[in-house]
Design an enzyme around this catalytic site. Structure first.
Site, PDB file in Angstrom:
ATOM      1  N   LYS A 283       1.009  -1.284  -0.005  1.00  0.00           N
ATOM      2  CA  LYS A 283       0.079  -0.093   0.048  1.00  0.00           C
ATOM      3  C   LYS A 283       0.851   1.196   0.099  1.00  0.00           C
ATOM      4  CE  LYS A 283      -4.467   1.315   1.977  1.00  0.00           C
ATOM      5  NZ  LYS A 283      -5.515   0.677   2.648  1.00  0.00           N
ATOM      6  N   GLU A 368     -19.865  -5.112   9.902  1.00  0.00           N
ATOM      7  CA  GLU A 368     -20.985  -4.208  10.746  1.00  0.00           C
ATOM      8  C   GLU A 368     -21.884  -5.202  11.452  1.00  0.00           C
ATOM      9  OE1 GLU A 368     -19.667  -3.257   7.774  1.00  0.00           O
ATOM     10  OE2 GLU A 368     -18.705  -1.400   8.113  1.00  0.00           O
ATOM     11  N   ARG A 396     -25.788  -1.151   6.890  1.00  0.00           N
ATOM     12  CA  ARG A 396     -25.904  -2.785   6.738  1.00  0.00           C
ATOM     13  C   ARG A 396     -26.419  -3.366   7.751  1.00  0.00           C
ATOM     14  NH1 ARG A 396     -20.718  -4.472   3.716  1.00  0.00           N
ATOM     15  NH2 ARG A 396     -21.374  -3.585   1.822  1.00  0.00           N
TER      16      ARG A 396
END
Ligand SMILES: Cc1ncc(C[n+]2csc(CCOP(=O)(O)OP(=O)(O)O)c2C)c(N)n1
Length: 632
Positions: A283, A368, A396
């Protein structure tokens, strides 16, 4: 070879004819371009720097838009945008009417699925692939998903289904060991084992040797292809989760080795089964500041490319910081307090808590739904859980909120960050539905602080409240200054609730009309009352504080006085505070004029929040205008 400006290339056409050296040069040009552009516009830099070679290879090998790429979350699709002819629009990235920071079907036929929320790519790609098969089509469908997004349950639901149906589908797992923070969980440990397997090292070396023998791309590349599967196929298959679930697993592949990627993707075109290609990337690759601090550069505001420092660093404390600090302070005194995040530790201000109380802190990954039901279990086990989550991601877990928390009246606290319009991230990220969906949940208290001090008080109150769940929703960014009369909050700690009703607070007295505001919209209400005062109209401004249950005692008094009332909130009109007040007035046959200013029934596009508020009439001037109209 002269270096071109990226906007001068005729992509996607020109990519297909590039030599190996030109492709190599292109990786540098793209990285320079991304750093330059994102330093001006802000955006998701580190995730994109990590997938430069991966995206070039996909576009080189596959035939986009006939073949389809579904980007998970979609924050890493900048290079895909560049390679599909959108480089010249990058100066408008994330601005009003500009290029979106996520794939958008309206923007290009190369964007096949609008995303922004994690873990959807495998399901969407599988749907596209099954539709292709029903139609008898031939195109390839590729889902690109990060190791962070792979921790979301929906990703497993997709794998579970595709694995048994044996759908012809390619899943590219972009494994950089990072979610926004360091990726955690047993899947991430499994990926680590796959990465460091001896087979990987051997395979990598053999593939490298093979490629070195190949002088150019094109036909010659095919020579070694027959062996690729054997070369890089993970031999310790018995332990590979993806194989166990019905996928063919290939990798790990070095995600910055372009020739190797080209080779693997070329081979993958022949596969008839669901296939997972495990690509290992770094990354922030190629920009030192981002490599050293990928978390900060995951999503960043405009910054100085030399120093990596943000240009407009905020001065005051954010709501997130205040929430995190207050929770930490309360946790020092109450050992039952636990904190849960779904992969947003820093974003929700929980870094300090995680360090101080590692045993009472849980980062559950991008999960979630699990976070909410897990909190239910903690509460049943005698703990006091605080679920710290962004408003739009909590969407969600509606069913978990309803059945696992609300129905069972469990004393779980939800600290709901990024509520309201969030600006440049656009449609998928605005937290403008929470007052509506939370208000449908029986037994919930739904609070909205209008400033940082109020947030502290509400958290203190919620920590001591045992009757049921409490949700506290607050916006992104710097906390507003204290807005109450005399500059001080009108209530004391713990005074936020009465037995059956929540108390509102008067911010400014007045007699001709009332403005009821939710959260930091209070300052707009006060501003409007000042404008009206200049025209000799005296308006009372009330901070609703509690959206559910709202202060019916104070509203009955408004009804008695018969004055008009305007409600103001950073939520959609449907089902929000104003719509509930309207229903209350109608049900009781009160005749006051009631008007609601809120976001309309549409997806509000990206753009700086004040700019979008102006466009949608959420301004002090419009509040004043509407009050004058109601008074007529
Ligand atoms: C449902 C949902 N929860 C949380 C987020 C916030 N979020 C955006 S990107 C991200 C990390 C994604 O990690 P990964 O998939 O590995 O991609 P990377 O940025 O590392 O390339 C998170 C948690 C989200 N977009 N959607």
């Amino acid at each position: 070879m002269t270096k071109k400006n990226l906007t001068e290339y005729d992509f996607p056409k020109e990519l297909k004819g590039m030599t190996a050296n030109e492709l190599d040069l292109l990786t540098y040009e793209i990285r320079d371009f991304l750093i330059d552009m994102v330093s001006k516009t802000g955006g998701h830099l580190a995730p994109n720097l990590g997938v430069v070679e991966l995206t070039i290879a996909l576009h080189r090998v596959f035939n986009i838009p006939k073949d389809k790429i579904v980007w998970d979350v979609g924050h890493q699709a900048y290079i895909h945008k560049i390679l599909t002819g959108r480089a010249s629009q990058f100066h408008t990235l994330r601005k009003k009417d500009g290029l979106s920071g996520f794939p958008k079907r309206d923007e290009s036929d190369a964007d096949v699925f609008d995303s922004g929320h994690a873990s959807t790519s495998i399901s969407a790609a599988m749907g596209l692939a099954e539709a292709r098969d029903i139609r008898g089509g031939k195109e390839h469908v590729i889902a690109v998903i990060g190791d962070g997004a792979m921790t979301g349950g929906a990703a497993f639901e997709g794998i579970n289904n595709a694995g048994i149906r044996q759908t012809r589908l390619i899943v590219v797992l972009n494994d950089n060991e990072m979610s926004i923070s360091h990726n955690i969980g047993s899947l991430s440990q499994h990926l680590r084992r796959l990465r460091i397997s001896k087979t990987y090292q051997n395979a990598k070396d053999t593939v490298k040797k093979n490629i070195i023998k190949i002088p150019a791309f094109g036909d010659t590349l095919y020579r070694g292809l027959g062996h690729t599967k054997d070369l890089i196929h993970y031999a310790v298959i018995s332990e590979c989760i993806f194989e166990a679930l019905g996928f063919d697993y290939y990798g790990p592949v070095d995600g910055h080795d372009l020739p190797q990627l080209l080779r693997v993707f070329e081979t993958s075109k022949r596969f008839e089964k669901p296939t997972l290609i495990h690509v290992v990337t770094k990354k922030g690759k190629g920009y030192r500041n981002a490599e050293l601090n990928p978390q900060k550069f995951h999503g960043i505001n405009a910054f100085d490319p030399e120093t990596g420092l943000e240009i407009h660093a905020s001065k005051g404390a954010s709501y997130s910081k205040i929430a995190g600090e207050k929770l930490l302070q309360l946790a020092e005194a109450d050992e039952n307090i636990t904190a849960i995040t779904a992969a947003m530790m820093d974003g929700t201000g929980l870094g300090g808590f995680a360090k101080r109380f590692p045993n009472r802190f849980f980062d559950v990954g991008i999960a979630e739904q699990h976070a909410v039901t897990f909190a239910a279990g903690l509460a049943l086990g005698g703990r006091k859980p605080f679920v710290c989550i962004y408003s739009s991601f909590l969407q969600r877990a509606y069913d978990q909120l309803l059945i696992d928390i609300s129905m069972q009246k469990l004393p779980v606290v939800f600290l709901i960050d990024r509520a309201g319009n969030v600006g440049p991230d656009g449609e998928t990220h605005h937290g403008v539905f929470d007052l509506s969906y939370l208000s449908t949940l029986p037994n919930f208290l739904v609070l909205a602080p209008s400033d940082g001090e109020e947030l502290r008080k509400m958290i203190t109150f919620a920590a001591g409240y045992c009757e049921g769940p409490v949700a506290i929703r607050y916006p992104r960014g710097e906390a507003s200054p204290v807005v109450a009369m005399g500059g001080k909050s009108a209530v004391n700690d713990g005074d936020a609730v009465q037995e059956t009703e929540m108390r509102s607070r008067v911010l400014k007295r007045g007699k001709d009309a009332e403005i009821w505001t939710v959260g930091p919209m209070a300052s707009m209400g006060i501003e409007a009352s000042k404008l009206l005062k200049k025209e000799n109209i005296s308006v009372k401004v009330v901070d609703a504080r509690c959206v559910k249950p709202f202060d019916t005692v104070a509203l009955k008094n408004v009804a008695k006085r018969g004055v008009p009332i305007l409600t103001l909130e950073d939520n959609v009109r449907a089902g929000g505070f104003g719509s509930q007040v309207q229903t209350f007035f109608m049900q009781n046959n009160y005749k006051n004029a009631v008007y609601t200013l809120a976001w309309p029934d549409e997806f509000v596009p990206q753009g700086a929040t004040p700019e979008m508020m102006r466009e949608y009439g959420l301004t002090a001037e419009n509040v004043a205008e509407q009050i004058k109209r109601l008074l007529k």
